[in-house]
Design an enzyme around this catalytic site. Structure first.
Site, PDB file in Angstrom:
ATOM      1  CG  ASP A  72      -1.861   1.176   1.155  1.00 19.90           C
ATOM      2  OD1 ASP A  72      -2.616   1.391   0.277  1.00 19.90           O
ATOM      3  OD2 ASP A  72      -1.715   1.883   2.015  1.00 19.90           O
ATOM      4  CD  GLU A 122      -2.253   2.974  -3.404  1.00 25.02           C
ATOM      5  OE1 GLU A 122      -3.326   3.773  -3.587  1.00 25.02           O
ATOM      6  OE2 GLU A 122      -2.078   2.419  -2.214  1.00 25.02           O
TER       7      GLU A 122
END
Length: 583
Positions: A248, A285
């Site tokens: 993330d 990401e």
């Protein structure tokens, strides 16, 4: 049956640490590196916690594998090696050529558990996806959470079934030919139940990111903080048999060392992949639009295998919906040209001006060196739904025809396609931001902050769902009766057919970005994507359109609606439709 067990914890912050095991308290010894240890008689399911300094309240183990009483309660021992795996025939699956399905355990089924999700894996096999990507499952405060408020990275949320259920889920996926990617969050910790600062300097002394203090990756005492992260990554891949990790928001990992923690992770995961003899994948990401992230280490890159491509999402979303506010502005102004740019170069902002950031942003992708599979392409994902004011999916805005057009462009792209659960049938249910913080002050602050944030963007505060309201969570569960009725059944068949075509025709999965050509007409709202000898033709307008091709079309492999009329180098497409043609 009890046996001598060494309890250990890295806790350089307190001057004294004791361990409580099944109610009995024992002193611990500290070494010169800040590790505390004690050998104690304990059973395989013993409950334990650490007493820090003069505090007599036991705190959970930072590396706890189970938290049956939640983030504020005692930890419980768990031996991952006790599980009898049935996936001995599973040799793994490379990301290249695969299709990813993003799933939130709590809202995927009515029960919201890992075991109940197993019963729905047949749907994913029939759909034709290759990987299940689970949103974060590590322990958070309360019974339900959208996924990004976890505080104990090693434990699986008990309301999902805990670590044993997690192993059963991964095992079941492998036995059905599905790989598993786990979404992990190393850039921040949730607001409730985070006791790590009492143990260790988990946060850096200066600097912050969107979610609060930055994790200490390069400051004093950061070696063990990095080890805490790296060991967690290896745990999922080794002990839980996971095939990959989605990392993330790595742009929020502030690391000033010569070797970035992501490069270190890539090196250690590569070594583990060799040891376990199956592909292990790291997907990041990143908001940086820097291709060096997914460039192999031997070529001077970080060595992460792939990354999400938000630019493709933004280009498609802005073009299909007409939204042009915030970060959609540049994409809306570019129109179909923006879609073409991302389909051929992965990044729209590749050194260009970003009006949202008020600066130039990104770096071009060398399409001759980096294949398209290193970029995940999608029409929707959890962020782009859950972070909207009312958690509305794109299916709440678009017609079934345009949903099918969007699906066609993504599933025939040179990227690794990704679907968000329920997208395959155009789910009518929203997926809203939801929490269940047990601390009333944190719960109230979360709700008020959410409403205030969107009120500042012009939304009526009363329209923004209260994340603490249990109904917000219940509304977000997908409705499994929808695929049985129209227009959902037709859209589901569109996705199944496209995924089957992608497997049957290598040209549709070809990841060579330098070979992709795109033509478009902004006035007629038509787009033509060259995929080898095939042509993907999309009509985004509300009227029938005649489209000129560069060569004679010889047949229709697939059409989202109606039957395109072929006449030499011309094809006539119905309104809001797409087709895959042979030439």
């Amino acid at each position: 049956m009890s046996a001598p067990v060494e309890f250990a914890v890295w806790a350089p912050v307190p001057e004294r640490v004791r361990v409580q095991v099944d109610g009995a308290v024992h002193d611990m010894r500290r070494d010169e590196h800040g590790w505390w240890r004690a050998e104690v008689e304990a059973g395989p399911d013993a409950d334990y916690g650490f007493l820090l300094g003069d505090d007599d309240t036991p705190r959970p183990d930072p590396r706890a594998r189970r938290q049956p009483a939640g983030v504020h309660g005692l930890s419980r021992r768990f031996d991952p090696s006790s599980y009898a795996w049935g996936d001995g025939a599973w040799t793994g699956r490379p990301l290249a050529g695969g299709v990813v399905y993003e799933m939130h355990v709590g809202t995927f089924t009515p029960e919201g558990t890992l075991d109940s999700a197993i019963d729905r894996l047949g749907h994913l096999v029939d759909l034709g996806v290759d990987f299940v990507e689970l949103l974060p499952v590590n322990t958070f405060d309360g019974t339900h959470n959208w996924g990004y408020d976890g505080v104990l990275w090693y434990a699986v949320q008990e309301s999902y079934g805990g670590p044993a259920a997690y192993q059963r889920f991964v095992d079941a996926c492998h036995q059905r030919g599905l790989g598993v990617i786990q979404d992990v969050v190393y850039n921040h910790l949730g607001p409730s139940g985070n006791y790590l600062p009492l143990f260790m300097p988990i946060f850096s002394e200066g600097g912050a990111n969107t979610w609060g203090e930055s994790v200490n990756l390069s400051g004093p005492d950061s070696d063990e903080v990095r080890r805490y992260i790296l060991d967690n990554a290896l745990m999922w891949l080794r002990d839980m048999h996971v095939d990959g990790l989605r990392l993330d928001a790595v742009h929020a990992l502030v690391d000033e060392r010569a070797t970035h923690v992501l490069e270190e992770m890539a090196r250690e995961v590569e070594a583990l992949s060799v040891a376990v003899r199956r592909p292990l994948t790291l997907i990041a990401e990143s908001d940086l639009n820097d291709p060096r992230l997914v460039t192999p280490r031997v070529a001077g890159g970080t060595g992460i295998d792939a990354q999400w491509s938000d630019d493709l999402h933004h280009a498609l979303h802005a073009t299909l919906t007409g939204e042009g506010q915030g970060y959609y502005r540049d994409f809306a102004e570019a129109g179909l040209g923006g879609v073409a740019k991302t389909l051929t170069g992965a990044f729209f902002h590749d050194g260009s001006w970003s009006s949202f950031r008020r600066r130039h942003h990104g770096r071009p992708v060398d399409t001759a060196r980096l294949p398209g599979w290193k970029f995940l392409g999608y029409l929707q994902d959890h962020d782009q739904i859950g972070n909207r004011a009312v958690g509305d999916r794109i299916s709440a805005t678009l017609s079934p025809g345009l949903l099918a057009v969007g699906a066609t462009l993504v599933l025939t792209s040179p990227f690794t396609p990704m679907l968000f659960m329920g997208e395959e049938w155009g789910a009518a249910t929203p997926w809203q931001f939801f929490t269940s913080h047990t601390d009333p002050d944190i719960g109230r602050a979360t709700a008020e902050g959410r409403k205030s944030e969107f009120a500042g963007h012009g939304w009526d505060a009363d329209e923004v769902p209260d994340p603490q309201d249990p109904e917000t969570f219940r509304r977000s569960k997908i409705d499994w009766s929808e695929p049985e009725r129209e227009p959902h059944a037709r859209l589901l068949e569109v996705h199944r057919t496209l995924l089957a075509l992608r497997r049957a025709h290598p040209e549709l999965a070809d990841a060579d970005l330098s070979a992709v050509e795109v033509g478009w007409d902004e006035d007629d709202r038509v787009l033509v994507v060259h995929r080898g000898s095939l042509r993907v033709v999309a009509n985004l307008s509300g009227e029938e359109q005649e489209v000129d091709l560069d060569r004679t079309a010889t047949g229709v492999l697939f059409a989202t609606s109606g039957e395109p009329a072929l006449d030499g180098t011309t094809v006539t497409l119905p309104a809001e439709s797409a087709a895959v043609l042979t030439t």
